[in-house]
Design a protein around this motif. Structure first.
Motif, PDB file in Angstrom:
ATOM      1  N   UNK A 234      57.197  52.471-120.229  1.00 47.88           N
ATOM      2  CA  UNK A 234      58.193  53.420-119.745  1.00 47.88           C
ATOM      3  C   UNK A 234      59.301  52.691-118.978  1.00 47.88           C
ATOM      4  N   UNK A 235      60.551  52.856-119.370  1.00 40.84           N
ATOM      5  CA  UNK A 235      61.649  52.198-118.641  1.00 40.84           C
ATOM      6  C   UNK A 235      61.732  52.603-117.171  1.00 40.84           C
ATOM      7  N   UNK A 236      61.497  53.886-116.871  1.00 37.79           N
ATOM      8  CA  UNK A 236      61.564  54.331-115.474  1.00 37.79           C
ATOM      9  C   UNK A 236      60.486  53.658-114.638  1.00 37.79           C
ATOM     10  N   UNK A 237      59.307  53.479-115.217  1.00 34.62           N
ATOM     11  CA  UNK A 237      58.229  52.804-114.493  1.00 34.62           C
ATOM     12  C   UNK A 237      58.581  51.341-114.225  1.00 34.62           C
ATOM     13  N   UNK A 238      59.171  50.692-115.235  1.00 34.24           N
ATOM     14  CA  UNK A 238      59.531  49.293-115.035  1.00 34.24           C
ATOM     15  C   UNK A 238      60.564  49.145-113.919  1.00 34.24           C
ATOM     16  N   UNK A 239      61.516  50.058-113.873  1.00 37.66           N
ATOM     17  CA  UNK A 239      62.526  50.009-112.808  1.00 37.66           C
ATOM     18  C   UNK A 239      61.867  50.163-111.438  1.00 37.66           C
ATOM     19  N   UNK A 240      60.932  51.107-111.319  1.00 33.37           N
ATOM     20  CA  UNK A 240      60.236  51.310-110.047  1.00 33.37           C
ATOM     21  C   UNK A 240      59.404  50.088-109.673  1.00 33.37           C
ATOM     22  N   UNK A 241      58.741  49.500-110.656  1.00 35.14           N
ATOM     23  CA  UNK A 241      57.892  48.337-110.404  1.00 35.14           C
ATOM     24  C   UNK A 241      58.727  47.133-109.979  1.00 35.14           C
ATOM     25  N   UNK A 242      59.830  46.893-110.673  1.00 36.33           N
ATOM     26  CA  UNK A 242      60.723  45.801-110.269  1.00 36.33           C
ATOM     27  C   UNK A 242      61.068  45.906-108.776  1.00 36.33           C
ATOM     28  N   UNK A 243      61.544  47.095-108.397  1.00 37.98           N
ATOM     29  CA  UNK A 243      62.008  47.275-107.022  1.00 37.98           C
ATOM     30  C   UNK A 243      60.903  47.129-105.998  1.00 37.98           C
ATOM     31  N   UNK A 244      59.741  47.721-106.270  1.00 38.06           N
ATOM     32  CA  UNK A 244      58.652  47.656-105.290  1.00 38.06           C
ATOM     33  C   UNK A 244      58.083  46.250-105.196  1.00 38.06           C
ATOM     34  N   UNK A 245      58.014  45.531-106.310  1.00 35.53           N
ATOM     35  CA  UNK A 245      57.502  44.154-106.253  1.00 35.53           C
ATOM     36  C   UNK A 245      58.362  43.280-105.345  1.00 35.53           C
ATOM     37  N   UNK A 246      59.671  43.409-105.485  1.00 38.63           N
ATOM     38  CA  UNK A 246      60.562  42.612-104.636  1.00 38.63           C
ATOM     39  C   UNK A 246      60.418  43.030-103.173  1.00 38.63           C
ATOM     40  N   UNK A 247      60.352  44.339-102.936  1.00 44.65           N
ATOM     41  CA  UNK A 247      60.201  44.810-101.556  1.00 44.65           C
ATOM     42  C   UNK A 247      58.885  44.324-100.947  1.00 44.65           C
TER      43      UNK A 247
ATOM     44  N   UNK B 270      73.160  39.637-110.756  1.00 47.77           N
ATOM     45  CA  UNK B 270      72.279  40.314-111.684  1.00 47.77           C
ATOM     46  C   UNK B 270      71.675  41.555-111.031  1.00 47.77           C
ATOM     47  N   UNK B 271      71.389  42.571-111.839  1.00 44.20           N
ATOM     48  CA  UNK B 271      70.743  43.799-111.368  1.00 44.20           C
ATOM     49  C   UNK B 271      69.508  44.061-112.220  1.00 44.20           C
ATOM     50  N   UNK B 272      68.666  44.958-111.749  1.00 40.75           N
ATOM     51  CA  UNK B 272      67.488  45.348-112.522  1.00 40.75           C
ATOM     52  C   UNK B 272      67.893  45.952-113.858  1.00 40.75           C
ATOM     53  N   UNK B 273      68.978  46.719-113.860  1.00 37.85           N
ATOM     54  CA  UNK B 273      69.426  47.343-115.103  1.00 37.85           C
ATOM     55  C   UNK B 273      69.846  46.305-116.131  1.00 37.85           C
ATOM     56  N   UNK B 274      70.400  45.173-115.676  1.00 38.31           N
ATOM     57  CA  UNK B 274      70.778  44.129-116.622  1.00 38.31           C
ATOM     58  C   UNK B 274      69.583  43.666-117.444  1.00 38.31           C
ATOM     59  N   UNK B 275      68.416  43.603-116.838  1.00 35.59           N
ATOM     60  CA  UNK B 275      67.220  43.151-117.531  1.00 35.59           C
ATOM     61  C   UNK B 275      66.570  44.267-118.333  1.00 35.59           C
ATOM     62  N   UNK B 276      66.419  45.425-117.728  1.00 41.58           N
ATOM     63  CA  UNK B 276      65.716  46.521-118.396  1.00 41.58           C
ATOM     64  C   UNK B 276      66.499  47.041-119.591  1.00 41.58           C
ATOM     65  N   UNK B 277      67.823  47.020-119.502  1.00 47.40           N
ATOM     66  CA  UNK B 277      68.646  47.606-120.555  1.00 47.40           C
ATOM     67  C   UNK B 277      69.159  46.585-121.561  1.00 47.40           C
ATOM     68  N   UNK B 278      68.538  45.432-121.650  1.00 46.70           N
ATOM     69  CA  UNK B 278      68.892  44.482-122.704  1.00 46.70           C
ATOM     70  C   UNK B 278      68.603  45.091-124.076  1.00 46.70           C
ATOM     71  N   UNK B 279      69.421  44.756-125.042  1.00 46.49           N
ATOM     72  CA  UNK B 279      69.169  45.167-126.427  1.00 46.49           C
ATOM     73  C   UNK B 279      68.148  44.209-127.010  1.00 46.49           C
TER      74      UNK B 279
END
Length: 706
Positions: A659-672, A46-55
């Protein structure tokens, strides 16, 4: 990219319906259409995009009273607004999707385009505060089933559009300068009804004039976000009738609107929360068991042939989520999940007067997010812990469920961690539940760091409340994740007559927060007892009420080793940063200490700022620019004591970030963040090098301060 739009008066700070610049319709059409089904191997990581880009269609708050789809009068089709995020472009695609319910034809897009329409709230006497959640009103069908009307926003203004099923292009049918909501057709099909709040716009103009001599600082201010007041309540909602032949709207009364809709004059009790009428004038409704306890338990009541019929058993009590009568006077009853029943949904059927009581058709851990009757079948939006939302047909005779629309068929190719529903009772006898997700490659005997996500667990386990903590992505990184569902409020709070009175009960000695945290600790112990969790490595997360639980946990427990919050904070100064309306409410009605008083004893169990001298748990905050000022006291206090804290502020965001871009950034930083503080792992992503360097400095400073 997503941007903050101006209001109709040119007032940026009161941009109540944030606009979203969107991809061109052809590109969006490709992104929205479900892909052809592939081999469901379940082997792709699974990737972050799989979750953020769900229909997506609808939200996790959908109910049968506010469903995410609409059914055609002949029961052949469902219509919905489908959306899909694009984090690279920081935008969304929107489309009107027509779904044939017989499965003989593919779904098709009737219109593509539009911008994000943001829901607004009126908290504590202020008006028009964006929530970050989307408006998800489904298209509404004309009485003859040939046309759909729906809301679409372009260039910062929402209008009413219509489209037929004949393939002709959609067209805009209004030129409004205010925001429409709540579309409905007249019985004749010649008029569209909708609501507006024109006095809000007039209030904005009045505030512009007031600014020339200075704004009076009063209860109109939401100063945590705005440097000027909002329009004053009350702001009545008007019902508009749009004549489709002439294009001219007029304001009508609620009685006139009911006549236009052709509603039958049924004597529905005023206290009814949910109601349904049968073809033979039978009535079913849900209301409080006791009139003097409007927030207390509810009860199903049924009336047939002019007399009330008794309904016995748990099915007749809360939580009843939906009621429907079919053409044969069969009553369908949907019970929703709650903390006491382990989050299970159940569907019953009953022919009152002819059968002794309701009969169970379906019992499931899945979330049935709103249903509607199409002929003899129920059509429901359904989610499981590992499957995003689909439309299903439920056979009323057997309870068998058949998928009729899956917008994310490609998700079956993704490898997911196993989800298990856990239920428990804490030491005080309070029941609730949570969903435990383990890494996809978990092996017997392994113990994983645990991440707690809050505070509602139902349906697809995406990212918790606010969708900032990607559950399956965390599991793929080797974490166990407990998605915790908060317990029911205490009987003493439920017995009160208002939300303010209930909150006063909960704030007294912080009993409400203690109740939630005691239940959460019991859930963590339940997960640990399964032998799959490392009890020395537990992180906790939360937004809104979940963030308040994070605060309480860090202050009153030593079991958490890292934390992340999406909103913050309950602190002495924060109470008044929001403005006089909020400050006066929580002091007068809820029981917080007044400004200027010594409230340290009151705040000691809950306030980060008051306890900053002894808090050393690494804390990351991802906050919206519409609320971050409430965290300033806590952040400054923690920094002054060398606590490891870092705060990010996201522009054009509100309580729920959209904002989708914000969610992507938040996903990554939370895991890090959890990798660094719980597991001692440093990201090798060059773009995170500056972050990692700062976190090392925070770690060193905190160690020196011990």
């Amino acid at each position: 990219m997503v941007k903050r739009s101006l209001s109709i008066a040119g007032w940026a700070l009161l941009a109540c319906m944030t606009g979203v610049a969107h991809a061109t319709p052809p590109a969006c059409g490709e992104r929205l259409l479900p892909p052809s089904p592939g081999a469901a191997t379940g082997q792709r990581p699974i990737t972050a995009h799989d979750l953020i880009e769900l229909r997506d269609f609808g939200t996790m708050f959908d109910t049968s009273r506010r469903p995410s789809f609409s059914l055609s009068p002949d029961g052949r089709y469902a219509a919905l607004i489908l959306r899909r995020a694009d984090p690279e472009r920081d935008d969304y695609c929107f489309g009107v999707m027509l779904v044939p319910l017989d499965g003989r034809a593919d779904p098709r897009l009737l219109d593509v385009g539009g911008e994000f329409i943001q829901a607004v709230t009126d908290p504590y006497g202020v008006t028009g505060v964006p929530s970050g959640l989307p408006v998800t009103e489904p298209p509404v069908w004309s009485p003859d089933g040939t046309t759909l009307a729906y809301l679409r926003r372009d260039k910062g203004q929402t209008q009413i559009w219509r489209v037929g099923l004949d393939g002709a292009p959609a067209r805009q049918i209004t030129q409004l300068t205010t925001e429409p909501r709540n579309l409905a057709w007249s019985k004749s099909g010649s008029i569209l009804l909708f609501t507006t709040r024109r006095l809000f716009d007039a209030g904005v103009d009045e505030i512009e004039r007031e600014g020339r001599s200075g704004f009076l600082y009063d209860e109109r201010f939401w100063s945590v976000a705005y440097s000027r007041p909002t329009p004053r309540l009350p702001l009545p909602t008007e019902i508009n009738a749009l004549d489709l032949a002439t294009g001219g709207p007029r304001i009508v009364t609620s009685e006139q609107a009911a006549i236009l809709r052709g509603e039958r004059s049924m004597q529905i009790p005023a206290e009814a929360r949910i109601s349904a009428t049968s073809p033979s004038a039978g009535l079913a409704w849900v209301a409080s068991e006791r009139a003097d306890r409007p927030r207390g338990p509810t009860l199903l009541r049924v009336q047939a042939a002019g007399k009330e019929l008794p309904c016995h058993g748990e099915v007749c009590h809360e939580p009843i989520a939906g009621l429907w009568w079919n053409a044969e006077d069969m009553l369908f009853i949907l019970r929703g999940g709650n903390a006491d029943n382990g989050g299970r949904s159940a569907l019953y059927r009953w022919r009152p007067g002819a059968e002794p009581g309701p009969r169970l058709l379906l019992d499931t851990e899945d979330f049935l997010a709103g249903c509607g009757l199409a002929g003899t079948s129920l059509i429901c939006a359904r989610e499981s812990a590992t499957r995003p939302r689909v439309l299903v047909r439920i056979d009323p005779g057997t309870g068998r469920s058949t998928t009729v629309f899956d917008p994310n068929r490609q998700f079956a190719e993704v490898r997911l961690g196993k989800a298990e529903r856990l239920t428990w009772t804490d030491r005080d006898g309070v029941r609730t539940y949570g969903d435990l997700v383990l890494p996809p490659d978990h092996k017997p005997g392994q113990r994983h760091p645990l991440i707690v996500v809050q505070y509602i667990s139902r349906g697809f386990l995406r990212g918790g409340q606010g969708d900032e903590y990607p559950i399956q992505l965390l599991a793929s990184r080797g974490y166990a994740v407990l998605n915790f569902n908060w317990p029911a409020e205490a009987p003493a709070a439920a017995a009160t007559g208002s939300d303010e009175a209930a909150q006063r009960v909960k704030v007294s000695n912080w009993s409400g927060r203690r109740r939630i945290f005691t239940a959460l600790e019991a859930g963590i112990d339940t997960a640990i007892a399964k032998g799959v969790v490392d009890p020395a490595l537990i992180g906790i997360t939360g937004l809104s009420d979940g963030a308040s639980t994070v605060q309480f946990a860090l202050i009153n427990s030593t079991r958490f080793k890292a934390a992340i919050m999406s909103t913050c904070c309950d602190d002495p100064n924060a109470v008044f940063n929001a403005g006089p309306g909020y400050g006066n409410n929580v002091v007068k009605d809820v029981g917080y200490p007044p400004a200027g008083s010594d409230g340290r004893a009151f705040w000691r169990p809950q306030s980060i700022a008051v306890n900053a001298d002894r808090l050393k748990v690494p804390l990351l905050m991802h906050l919206p620019d519409g609320e971050f000022r409430m965290a300033q006291e806590a952040f400054a206090a923690l920094r002054s004591h060398d606590a490891p804290v870092e705060m990010y502020v996201f522009p054009d965001e509100w309580h729920t970030k959209h904002h989708p871009a914000h969610r992507l950034a938040i996903y990554g930083r939370n895991i890090a963040w959890f990798d660094f503080w719980l597991r001692g792992l440093e990201s090798d992503d060059p773009e995170r090098s500056a972050e990692i360097a700062r976190w090392k400095l925070l770690r060193d400073a905190s160690a020196r301060a011990l």
